[in-house]
Design a protein around this motif. Sequence first.
Motif, PDB file in Angstrom:
ATOM      1  N   ASN A 230       0.840  -1.201   0.000  1.00 36.19           N
ATOM      2  CA  ASN A 230       0.000   0.000   0.000  1.00 36.19           C
ATOM      3  C   ASN A 230       0.872   1.247   0.000  1.00 36.19           C
ATOM      4  OD1 ASN A 230      -1.853   2.165   1.073  1.00 36.19           O
ATOM      5  ND2 ASN A 230      -3.259   0.432   1.051  1.00 36.19           N
ATOM      6  N   ALA A 231       0.558   2.173  -0.890  1.00 41.92           N
ATOM      7  CA  ALA A 231       1.360   3.394  -1.025  1.00 41.92           C
ATOM      8  C   ALA A 231       0.928   4.502  -0.070  1.00 41.92           C
ATOM      9  CB  ALA A 231       1.282   3.900  -2.463  1.00 41.92           C
ATOM     10  N   GLY A 232      -0.166   4.314   0.663  1.00 36.43           N
ATOM     11  CA  GLY A 232      -0.569   5.300   1.654  1.00 36.43           C
ATOM     12  C   GLY A 232      -1.240   6.525   1.068  1.00 36.43           C
ATOM     13  N   PHE A 233      -1.384   7.545   1.933  1.00 31.89           N
ATOM     14  CA  PHE A 233      -2.112   8.756   1.555  1.00 31.89           C
ATOM     15  C   PHE A 233      -1.374   9.590   0.517  1.00 31.89           C
ATOM     16  CE2 PHE A 233      -4.004   8.000   5.793  1.00 31.89           C
ATOM     17  CZ  PHE A 233      -5.344   8.078   5.453  1.00 31.89           C
ATOM     18  N   ASP A 234      -2.138  10.337  -0.230  1.00 27.51           N
ATOM     19  CA  ASP A 234      -1.592  11.308  -1.176  1.00 27.51           C
ATOM     20  C   ASP A 234      -0.895  12.409  -0.389  1.00 27.51           C
ATOM     21  OD1 ASP A 234      -1.119  13.299  -3.061  1.00 27.51           O
ATOM     22  OD2 ASP A 234      -3.060  13.042  -4.048  1.00 27.51           O
ATOM     23  N   PRO A 235       0.395  12.671  -0.658  1.00 27.46           N
ATOM     24  CA  PRO A 235       1.089  13.750   0.048  1.00 27.46           C
ATOM     25  C   PRO A 235       0.431  15.115  -0.126  1.00 27.46           C
ATOM     26  CG  PRO A 235       2.646  12.370  -1.152  1.00 27.46           C
ATOM     27  CD  PRO A 235       1.265  11.961  -1.591  1.00 27.46           C
ATOM     28  N   ALA A 236      -0.365  15.256  -1.211  1.00 27.70           N
ATOM     29  CA  ALA A 236      -1.019  16.548  -1.451  1.00 27.70           C
ATOM     30  C   ALA A 236      -2.196  16.799  -0.515  1.00 27.70           C
ATOM     31  CB  ALA A 236      -1.496  16.640  -2.898  1.00 27.70           C
ATOM     32  N   MET A 237      -2.647  15.751   0.160  1.00 28.86           N
ATOM     33  CA  MET A 237      -3.769  15.914   1.076  1.00 28.86           C
ATOM     34  C   MET A 237      -3.310  16.722   2.290  1.00 28.86           C
ATOM     35  SD  MET A 237      -6.429  14.204  -0.200  1.00 28.86           S
ATOM     36  CE  MET A 237      -7.465  13.584   1.100  1.00 28.86           C
ATOM     37  N   ARG A 238      -4.004  17.815   2.565  1.00 25.98           N
ATOM     38  CA  ARG A 238      -3.584  18.679   3.669  1.00 25.98           C
ATOM     39  C   ARG A 238      -4.189  18.248   4.998  1.00 25.98           C
ATOM     40  NH1 ARG A 238      -4.783  24.688   1.948  1.00 25.98           N
ATOM     41  NH2 ARG A 238      -6.841  23.757   1.688  1.00 25.98           N
ATOM     42  N   LYS A 239      -5.361  17.602   4.925  1.00 20.68           N
ATOM     43  CA  LYS A 239      -6.026  17.163   6.145  1.00 20.68           C
ATOM     44  C   LYS A 239      -6.508  15.742   5.947  1.00 20.68           C
ATOM     45  CE  LYS A 239      -7.843  21.774   7.258  1.00 20.68           C
ATOM     46  NZ  LYS A 239      -9.083  22.560   7.460  1.00 20.68           N
ATOM     47  N   LYS A 240      -6.323  14.924   6.942  1.00 17.85           N
ATOM     48  CA  LYS A 240      -6.765  13.549   6.852  1.00 17.85           C
ATOM     49  C   LYS A 240      -8.276  13.511   6.638  1.00 17.85           C
ATOM     50  CE  LYS A 240      -6.613   9.128   9.270  1.00 17.85           C
ATOM     51  NZ  LYS A 240      -6.191   8.421  10.493  1.00 17.85           N
ATOM     52  N   GLY A 241      -8.698  12.785   5.580  1.00 17.84           N
ATOM     53  CA  GLY A 241     -10.114  12.643   5.308  1.00 17.84           C
ATOM     54  C   GLY A 241     -10.714  13.746   4.474  1.00 17.84           C
ATOM     55  N   GLU A 242      -9.936  14.773   4.113  1.00 19.83           N
ATOM     56  CA  GLU A 242     -10.467  15.852   3.295  1.00 19.83           C
ATOM     57  C   GLU A 242     -10.420  15.453   1.833  1.00 19.83           C
ATOM     58  OE1 GLU A 242      -8.039  19.423   2.733  1.00 19.83           O
ATOM     59  OE2 GLU A 242      -9.793  20.604   3.318  1.00 19.83           O
ATOM     60  N   PRO A 243     -11.534  15.596   1.073  1.00 17.54           N
ATOM     61  CA  PRO A 243     -11.514  15.238  -0.345  1.00 17.54           C
ATOM     62  C   PRO A 243     -10.430  16.007  -1.097  1.00 17.54           C
ATOM     63  CG  PRO A 243     -13.762  15.634   0.395  1.00 17.54           C
ATOM     64  CD  PRO A 243     -12.846  16.085   1.514  1.00 17.54           C
ATOM     65  N   ILE A 244      -9.859  15.358  -2.087  1.00 12.22           N
ATOM     66  CA  ILE A 244      -8.776  15.986  -2.837  1.00 12.22           C
ATOM     67  C   ILE A 244      -9.216  17.265  -3.520  1.00 12.22           C
ATOM     68  CG2 ILE A 244      -9.118  14.691  -4.976  1.00 12.22           C
ATOM     69  CD1 ILE A 244      -5.728  15.605  -3.387  1.00 12.22           C
ATOM     70  N   ALA A 245     -10.471  17.316  -3.989  1.00 12.28           N
ATOM     71  CA  ALA A 245     -10.969  18.524  -4.642  1.00 12.28           C
ATOM     72  C   ALA A 245     -10.945  19.711  -3.670  1.00 12.28           C
ATOM     73  CB  ALA A 245     -12.382  18.298  -5.165  1.00 12.28           C
ATOM     74  N   ALA A 246     -11.309  19.432  -2.411  1.00 12.35           N
ATOM     75  CA  ALA A 246     -11.268  20.489  -1.408  1.00 12.35           C
ATOM     76  C   ALA A 246      -9.839  20.883  -1.085  1.00 12.35           C
ATOM     77  CB  ALA A 246     -11.998  20.029  -0.131  1.00 12.35           C
TER      78      ALA A 246
END
Length: 251
Positions: A230-246
Amino acid sequence: MSEPLVLREDAGGVCTLTLNRPDKRNAINRELFREFRSHIRDIEQGVGNAGLVVITGAGEHFCAGHDLKAPPHADALGWLRQEMLIVERLTKLRQPVIAKIRGSCYTGGLELALAADFIACGTSARFADTHGKWGLVPGWGLSQRLPRRVGQAKALEMMLTSQPYTGEEAAAMGLANHCVADDALDTKVAELAALILGNSRHSNAENKRLIYDTDGMTIGAGLSHELIRNAGFDPAMRKKGEPIAAAKKPG
């Protein structure tokens, strides 16, 4: 200077590669393939920063397959291996790949389309494997990819009869993901691209990798692979659980 045999256009995160021999129904010769290979290498290296790739053909057809009127390579088997490896690299691109098809999609053209992740076609599309008509056998993966798309029995039917199938028939058998009127095809592909590009590029690439890497595994082995690799979360995600569009929005 002659026009390129493969055109590249980048817009809105979509890289479109267009086979450009419309007078030959975009039949593939060595010169066209060399240009195609160069574009695949550029995409692999991040030139243009594409998030999605579309493969299509100029004019009224996608691709009639190899140009059988072209003189054979001196090392035919060696050249075929080079071609096969590049088609495999198309499949393994991190970016999702859509084949957008109108008109003929025959033999080598069908193999190229099958190397894409999705096939979207117009009602003018005609799909056929005609290797048998010429005493040939597949070399770009058709014997492996076609049964995985449509099932073994239907793949054998296509390969052994060499008969063409309409776009509607292709969609019904699962060969094509979508079949729409020709004049709606560009819009349909743009809609698919927008949905895909609205999600995380990291997730898109890793989801694609997991699907292909676990093909043929038992469910137990596949589940273990998904967890361990598993490659884990997208580094671009600023908050855990926040949609990428947001997460893409400023502020």
